[in-house]
Scaffold this motif. Structure first.
Motif, PDB file in Angstrom:
ATOM      1  N   LYS A  14      16.608  72.351  50.844  1.00  8.47           N
ATOM      2  CA  LYS A  14      16.422  72.007  52.252  1.00  8.47           C
ATOM      3  C   LYS A  14      15.573  73.029  53.002  1.00  8.47           C
ATOM      4  O   LYS A  14      15.088  72.733  54.092  1.00  8.47           O
ATOM      5  CB  LYS A  14      17.768  71.800  52.944  1.00  8.47           C
ATOM      6  N   HIS A  15      15.381  74.201  52.425  1.00  7.74           N
ATOM      7  CA  HIS A  15      14.545  75.232  53.047  1.00  7.74           C
ATOM      8  C   HIS A  15      13.252  75.460  52.271  1.00  7.74           C
ATOM      9  O   HIS A  15      12.656  76.544  52.338  1.00  7.74           O
ATOM     10  CB  HIS A  15      15.332  76.542  53.175  1.00  7.74           C
ATOM     11  N   ASP A  66      18.090  82.389  60.007  1.00  9.60           N
ATOM     12  CA  ASP A  66      18.445  81.101  60.615  1.00  9.60           C
ATOM     13  C   ASP A  66      19.647  80.399  59.986  1.00  9.60           C
ATOM     14  O   ASP A  66      20.333  79.635  60.668  1.00  9.60           O
ATOM     15  CB  ASP A  66      17.249  80.145  60.559  1.00  9.60           C
ATOM     16  N   ASP A  67      19.873  80.605  58.704  1.00  7.39           N
ATOM     17  CA  ASP A  67      20.932  79.871  57.993  1.00  7.39           C
ATOM     18  C   ASP A  67      21.512  80.731  56.880  1.00  7.39           C
ATOM     19  O   ASP A  67      21.377  80.413  55.695  1.00  7.39           O
ATOM     20  CB  ASP A  67      20.353  78.565  57.424  1.00  7.39           C
ATOM     21  N   SER A  96      13.468  84.279  56.552  1.00  8.55           N
ATOM     22  CA  SER A  96      13.674  83.299  57.621  1.00  8.55           C
ATOM     23  C   SER A  96      14.985  82.543  57.433  1.00  8.55           C
ATOM     24  O   SER A  96      15.671  82.238  58.407  1.00  8.55           O
ATOM     25  CB  SER A  96      12.488  82.338  57.736  1.00  8.55           C
ATOM     26  N   ILE A  97      15.353  82.274  56.187  1.00 11.92           N
ATOM     27  CA  ILE A  97      16.634  81.616  55.910  1.00 11.92           C
ATOM     28  C   ILE A  97      17.780  82.565  56.255  1.00 11.92           C
ATOM     29  O   ILE A  97      18.786  82.149  56.844  1.00 11.92           O
ATOM     30  CB  ILE A  97      16.712  81.158  54.445  1.00 11.92           C
ATOM     31  N   TYR A 102      23.317  79.448  53.710  1.00 12.07           N
ATOM     32  CA  TYR A 102      22.562  78.867  52.593  1.00 12.07           C
ATOM     33  C   TYR A 102      22.281  79.926  51.526  1.00 12.07           C
ATOM     34  O   TYR A 102      22.322  79.625  50.337  1.00 12.07           O
ATOM     35  CB  TYR A 102      21.256  78.252  53.100  1.00 12.07           C
ATOM     36  N   GLU A 106      10.129  77.919  53.113  1.00 10.84           N
ATOM     37  CA  GLU A 106      10.556  79.006  53.997  1.00 10.84           C
ATOM     38  C   GLU A 106      10.805  80.266  53.181  1.00 10.84           C
ATOM     39  O   GLU A 106      11.139  80.201  52.005  1.00 10.84           O
ATOM     40  CB  GLU A 106      11.838  78.626  54.737  1.00 10.84           C
TER      41      GLU A 106
END
Length: 66
Positions: A13-14, A25-26, A21-22, A29, A17
């Motif tokens: 899903k990323h 932001d998330d 950045s993951i 994950y 990226e």
């Protein structure tokens, strides 16, 4: 493969990226990848940072908005 902060993901899903950045932001994950995908090897303290960033601060008040 060693995943460093500038590594760009080529799947999931990323896709497209960077790990950084993951992480920003998330972070959950990053933790999920580490726990569920064989062969994922994160450099530095990326997983530990993701785990720290993913924690909810239960000392903060929680409000329901209707």
């Amino acid at each position: 493969m060693k995943y460093i902060r500038s590594t760009m993901l080529a799947f999931g899903k990323h896709k497209g990226e960077t790990v950084q950045s993951i992480l920003d932001d998330d972070p959950s994950y990053i933790v999920w990848m580490n726990d569920n995908i064989d062969g994922v090897d994160f450099a530095d303290n990326i997983v530990e940072e993701a785990e720290d960033n993913d924690r909810v601060d239960h000392d903060e008040p929680f409000f329901w908005i209707e």
